[in-house]
Design a protein around this motif. Structure first.
Motif, short mmCIF file in Angstrom:
data_model
loop_
_atom_site.label_atom_id
_atom_site.label_comp_id
_atom_site.label_asym_id
_atom_site.label_seq_id
_atom_site.Cartn_x
_atom_site.Cartn_y
_atom_site.Cartn_z
N ARG A 89 0.84 -1.20 0.00
CA ARG A 89 0.00 0.00 0.00
C ARG A 89 0.88 1.25 0.00
O ARG A 89 0.63 2.19 -0.75
N GLN A 90 1.93 1.28 0.81
CA GLN A 90 2.83 2.43 0.87
C GLN A 90 3.56 2.63 -0.46
O GLN A 90 3.70 3.77 -0.93
N CYS A 117 2.52 1.67 -3.41
CA CYS A 117 1.50 2.12 -4.36
C CYS A 117 1.26 3.62 -4.24
O CYS A 117 1.21 4.33 -5.25
N GLU A 118 1.15 4.10 -3.03
CA GLU A 118 0.95 5.54 -2.80
C GLU A 118 2.18 6.34 -3.23
O GLU A 118 2.05 7.41 -3.82
N LEU A 119 3.36 5.81 -2.97
CA LEU A 119 4.60 6.50 -3.32
C LEU A 119 4.75 6.69 -4.84
O LEU A 119 5.18 7.74 -5.30
N ASN A 135 2.22 6.48 -6.99
CA ASN A 135 0.93 6.89 -7.55
C ASN A 135 0.39 5.82 -8.49
O ASN A 135 -0.01 6.09 -9.61
N ARG A 177 -1.62 1.74 -9.01
CA ARG A 177 -2.81 0.95 -8.70
C ARG A 177 -2.35 -0.35 -8.08
O ARG A 177 -1.41 -0.97 -8.58
N LEU A 178 -3.01 -0.80 -7.05
CA LEU A 178 -2.63 -2.02 -6.36
C LEU A 178 -3.50 -3.18 -6.81
O LEU A 178 -4.71 -3.09 -6.82
N GLU A 196 -2.36 -5.82 0.03
CA GLU A 196 -1.74 -4.53 0.39
C GLU A 196 -0.85 -4.62 1.61
O GLU A 196 -0.10 -3.70 1.89
#
Length: 72
Positions: A7-8, A10-12, A14, A16-17, A21
């Motif tokens: 999840r981290q 993916c956010e870093l 930008n 899609r997962l 996660e």
């Protein structure tokens, strides 16, 4: 590299997962050499057969990658 969850990551980036996660990684390796606690990437589909399936905990692929996500 500090330990990060999928999840981290993916956010870093930008992204899609697809998948779990809560998978954690703490380093980067090639698709062939990566273990469950490593992140890798597949930037060109012509290398898919050489490196996939991979034991990597997280595999980054480009947007539009049309292959199914490997089990695991």
């Amino acid at each position: 590299m500090k330990q990060m969850t999928a999840r981290q990551v993916c956010e870093l980036v930008n992204g899609r997962l697809a998948g779990r996660e809560d998978v954690t990684v703490s380093g980067v390796e090639s698709l062939e050499d990566a273990g469950a606690n490593r992140i890798s990437f597949l930037g060109n589909e012509k290398y898919r057969a050489k490196g996939m399936p991979s034991a990597a905990g997280i595999v980054l692929v480009p947007d539009g990658f049309d292959q199914p996500v490997p089990d695991g």
